[in-house]
Design a protein around this motif. Structure first.
Motif, PDB file in Angstrom:
ATOM      1  N   ILE A   1       0.839  -1.203   0.000  1.00  0.00           N
ATOM      2  CA  ILE A   1       0.000   0.000   0.000  1.00  0.00           C
ATOM      3  C   ILE A   1       0.871   1.250   0.000  1.00  0.00           C
ATOM      4  N   SER A   2       0.626   2.149  -0.940  1.00  0.00           N
ATOM      5  CA  SER A   2       1.401   3.383  -1.065  1.00  0.00           C
ATOM      6  C   SER A   2       0.560   4.595  -0.678  1.00  0.00           C
ATOM      7  N   ARG A   3       1.189   5.740  -0.621  1.00  0.00           N
ATOM      8  CA  ARG A   3       0.454   6.980  -0.335  1.00  0.00           C
ATOM      9  C   ARG A   3      -0.606   7.236  -1.399  1.00  0.00           C
ATOM     10  N   LYS A   4      -0.277   6.886  -2.631  1.00  0.00           N
ATOM     11  CA  LYS A   4      -1.227   7.059  -3.730  1.00  0.00           C
ATOM     12  C   LYS A   4      -2.477   6.205  -3.506  1.00  0.00           C
ATOM     13  N   ASP A   5      -2.277   4.975  -3.018  1.00  0.00           N
ATOM     14  CA  ASP A   5      -3.406   4.087  -2.739  1.00  0.00           C
ATOM     15  C   ASP A   5      -4.255   4.631  -1.593  1.00  0.00           C
ATOM     16  N   ILE A   6      -3.591   5.167  -0.574  1.00  0.00           N
ATOM     17  CA  ILE A   6      -4.304   5.730   0.573  1.00  0.00           C
ATOM     18  C   ILE A   6      -5.121   6.943   0.145  1.00  0.00           C
ATOM     19  N   LYS A   7      -4.531   7.782  -0.705  1.00  0.00           N
ATOM     20  CA  LYS A   7      -5.254   8.960  -1.210  1.00  0.00           C
ATOM     21  C   LYS A   7      -6.480   8.530  -2.019  1.00  0.00           C
ATOM     22  N   ALA A   8      -6.276   7.564  -2.923  1.00  0.00           N
ATOM     23  CA  ALA A   8      -7.387   7.082  -3.753  1.00  0.00           C
ATOM     24  C   ALA A   8      -8.469   6.451  -2.885  1.00  0.00           C
ATOM     25  N   GLY A   9      -8.062   5.614  -1.920  1.00  0.00           N
ATOM     26  CA  GLY A   9      -9.016   4.960  -1.036  1.00  0.00           C
ATOM     27  C   GLY A   9      -9.789   5.948  -0.186  1.00  0.00           C
ATOM     28  N   THR A  10      -9.124   7.034   0.218  1.00  0.00           N
ATOM     29  CA  THR A  10      -9.779   8.051   1.037  1.00  0.00           C
ATOM     30  C   THR A  10     -10.870   8.779   0.248  1.00  0.00           C
ATOM     31  N   ILE A  11     -10.572   9.097  -1.005  1.00  0.00           N
ATOM     32  CA  ILE A  11     -11.559   9.779  -1.850  1.00  0.00           C
ATOM     33  C   ILE A  11     -12.765   8.879  -2.096  1.00  0.00           C
ATOM     34  N   ILE A  12     -12.494   7.615  -2.473  1.00  0.00           N
ATOM     35  CA  ILE A  12     -13.594   6.669  -2.713  1.00  0.00           C
ATOM     36  C   ILE A  12     -14.339   6.394  -1.414  1.00  0.00           C
ATOM     37  N   GLY A  13     -13.591   6.240  -0.326  1.00  0.00           N
ATOM     38  CA  GLY A  13     -14.199   5.991   0.979  1.00  0.00           C
ATOM     39  C   GLY A  13     -15.120   7.115   1.415  1.00  0.00           C
ATOM     40  N   LEU A  14     -14.762   8.348   1.081  1.00  0.00           N
ATOM     41  CA  LEU A  14     -15.610   9.498   1.411  1.00  0.00           C
ATOM     42  C   LEU A  14     -16.934   9.417   0.653  1.00  0.00           C
ATOM     43  N   PHE A  15     -16.865   9.069  -0.633  1.00  0.00           N
ATOM     44  CA  PHE A  15     -18.094   8.913  -1.414  1.00  0.00           C
ATOM     45  C   PHE A  15     -18.959   7.787  -0.851  1.00  0.00           C
ATOM     46  N   ILE A  16     -18.322   6.690  -0.454  1.00  0.00           N
ATOM     47  CA  ILE A  16     -19.050   5.559   0.130  1.00  0.00           C
ATOM     48  C   ILE A  16     -19.700   5.966   1.452  1.00  0.00           C
ATOM     49  N   PHE A  17     -18.951   6.704   2.260  1.00  0.00           N
ATOM     50  CA  PHE A  17     -19.468   7.201   3.540  1.00  0.00           C
ATOM     51  C   PHE A  17     -20.711   8.059   3.331  1.00  0.00           C
ATOM     52  N   LEU A  18     -20.640   8.984   2.401  1.00  0.00           N
ATOM     53  CA  LEU A  18     -21.779   9.868   2.122  1.00  0.00           C
ATOM     54  C   LEU A  18     -22.960   9.083   1.544  1.00  0.00           C
ATOM     55  N   ALA A  19     -22.665   8.131   0.655  1.00  0.00           N
ATOM     56  CA  ALA A  19     -23.728   7.352   0.027  1.00  0.00           C
ATOM     57  C   ALA A  19     -24.479   6.496   1.032  1.00  0.00           C
ATOM     58  N   PHE A  20     -23.755   5.770   1.866  1.00  0.00           N
ATOM     59  CA  PHE A  20     -24.411   4.842   2.787  1.00  0.00           C
ATOM     60  C   PHE A  20     -25.016   5.547   3.998  1.00  0.00           C
ATOM     61  N   THR A  21     -24.492   6.732   4.335  1.00  0.00           N
ATOM     62  CA  THR A  21     -25.144   7.539   5.370  1.00  0.00           C
ATOM     63  C   THR A  21     -26.506   8.001   4.862  1.00  0.00           C
ATOM     64  N   ALA A  22     -26.529   8.478   3.619  1.00  0.00           N
ATOM     65  CA  ALA A  22     -27.791   8.910   3.003  1.00  0.00           C
ATOM     66  C   ALA A  22     -28.763   7.744   2.875  1.00  0.00           C
ATOM     67  N   GLN A  23     -28.243   6.570   2.520  1.00  0.00           N
ATOM     68  CA  GLN A  23     -29.108   5.401   2.379  1.00  0.00           C
ATOM     69  C   GLN A  23     -29.723   4.991   3.712  1.00  0.00           C
ATOM     70  N   ALA A  24     -28.886   4.910   4.739  1.00  0.00           N
ATOM     71  CA  ALA A  24     -29.364   4.458   6.044  1.00  0.00           C
ATOM     72  C   ALA A  24     -30.402   5.410   6.629  1.00  0.00           C
ATOM     73  N   TYR A  25     -30.125   6.711   6.578  1.00  0.00           N
ATOM     74  CA  TYR A  25     -31.086   7.684   7.104  1.00  0.00           C
ATOM     75  C   TYR A  25     -32.325   7.761   6.218  1.00  0.00           C
ATOM     76  N   GLY A  26     -32.131   7.613   4.906  1.00  0.00           N
ATOM     77  CA  GLY A  26     -33.257   7.651   3.995  1.00  0.00           C
ATOM     78  C   GLY A  26     -34.244   6.527   4.247  1.00  0.00           C
ATOM     79  N   LEU A  27     -33.734   5.347   4.613  1.00  0.00           N
ATOM     80  CA  LEU A  27     -34.597   4.197   4.874  1.00  0.00           C
ATOM     81  C   LEU A  27     -35.495   4.389   6.093  1.00  0.00           C
ATOM     82  N   LYS A  28     -35.127   5.324   6.964  1.00  0.00           N
ATOM     83  CA  LYS A  28     -35.951   5.579   8.141  1.00  0.00           C
ATOM     84  C   LYS A  28     -37.217   6.342   7.776  1.00  0.00           C
ATOM     85  N   TYR A  29     -37.204   6.986   6.587  1.00  0.00           N
ATOM     86  CA  TYR A  29     -38.330   7.846   6.220  1.00  0.00           C
ATOM     87  C   TYR A  29     -39.025   7.447   4.910  1.00  0.00           C
TER      88      TYR A  29
END
Length: 311
Positions: free
Chosen positions: A69-97
């Motif tokens: 794992i390199s710094r480049k991989d960590i940077k890429a994973g962080t960007i994708i991870g942020l999108f995943i975090f936002l997506a699944f947070t929206a999904q989980a809260y959305g399912l409540k309503y």
């Protein structure tokens, strides 16, 4: 020799498509499982446990990959991870309503969003088919969220659409970074980044769960092992060889699977307006991704037969 290579490529392509279809089925079931689990645990803590457990399992299973794992991989994973975090947070809260059926189809509109994000990143015009698909999708969403005889979009529907956008963003980002990254390494870093985001935000925004019920444990087993570890690993490997728009059209089948499972397991009912809306969304997906090429082939075949008859 060339025919053997083409046959091998076709088999490989078919296997990749089937593996993504399996991911779609798994994610379709994930809507139902999440809906049940959210009765006993907060959405952020549920996601924190989900991605932390998935990250640990992936790290142990592919421990040798951690050394490269390199710094480049960590940077890429962080960007994708942020999108995943936002997506699944929206999904989980959305399912409540909102209902599973409505969210499944609203999240499925990510397949229409992907070509436009690809256009922005790669400067590739999506064409009239994508624009037509987007318009039909918007009309379908309107019908899908119709309550009585008034168009009404609740907060759950808005969050579900937000989930669709961030899922589309994650698909395009995965394809972008996979050009020079190992798919397994990228899966580990993106799961780790998402886990870190969820851990931080859950302790800030939600009370710590005092009792993890058997139902939650069962749900987490499915969510972690199948819908996270297995699904993200398969998706990353498949996207190494399949473009994001094709990936999106296959994964959009999760909407269909989720709706069927919601009707069978949760006994959710769909109105006539919702059914029409779903059909329009599916039509928009068909137009956006196939560009009606099957009609062109059919017309060509008809023309060829006409020529042969005249001859």
């Amino acid at each position: 020799m060339s025919e053997d290579i083409k046959l091998c490529d076709k088999k490989k392509s078919l296997m990749l498509d089937l593996s993504l279809l399996l991911v779609a089925l798994t994610w379709g079931g994930n809507f139902v499982v999440l809906k049940n689990a959210l009765d006993d645990i907060g959405p952020l803590f549920l996601m924190a446990i989900r991605f932390t457990a998935a990250f640990i399992i992936m790290s142990i299973t592919f421990n040798k990959k951690l050394k490269i794992i390199s710094r480049k991989d960590i940077k890429a994973g962080t960007i994708i991870g942020l999108f995943i975090f936002l997506a699944f947070t929206a999904q989980a809260y959305g399912l409540k309503y909102t209902t599973v059926s409505k969210q499944a189809f609203l999240v499925g509109t990510n397949v229409v969003i992907v070509p436009f994000l690809t256009w922005i990143i790669y400067k590739k015009n999506p064409g009239w088919e994508a624009l037509t698909g987007a318009v039909l999708s918007c009309i379908g969403i309107g019908l899908l969220t119709l309550q009585g005889y008034n168009f009404s979009i609740n907060i759950g529907d808005v969050l579900s659409l937000g989930c669709a956008f961030f899922i589309a963003a994650s698909m395009v980002a995965i394809n972008y970074f996979l050009s020079d990254s190992d798919p397994i390494v990228l899966a580990i870093t993106q799961l780790g980044a998402a886990a870190l985001f969820f851990i931080i935000i859950s302790f800030v925004c939600e009370p710590t769960p005092k009792n993890i019920t058997t139902k939650v444990i069962f749900s987490l087993s499915y969510i972690v092992l199948l819908a996270t570890v297995g699904a993200f690993l398969i998706q990353n490997v498949a996207q190494k060889y399949i473009p994001p728009t094709r990936t999106a059209i296959i994964l959009c089948m999760e909407s269909v699977f989720a709706t069927l499972l919601a009707a069978l397991i949760l006994k959710e009912k769909m109105t006539v307006f919702m059914i029409i809306g779903c059909l329009l969304i599916l039509l928009s997906i068909l137009i956006s991704e196939t560009k009606l090429s099957f009609l062109k082939r059919a017309n060509k075949c008809s023309g060829d037969r006409a020529v042969d008859n005249r001859a």
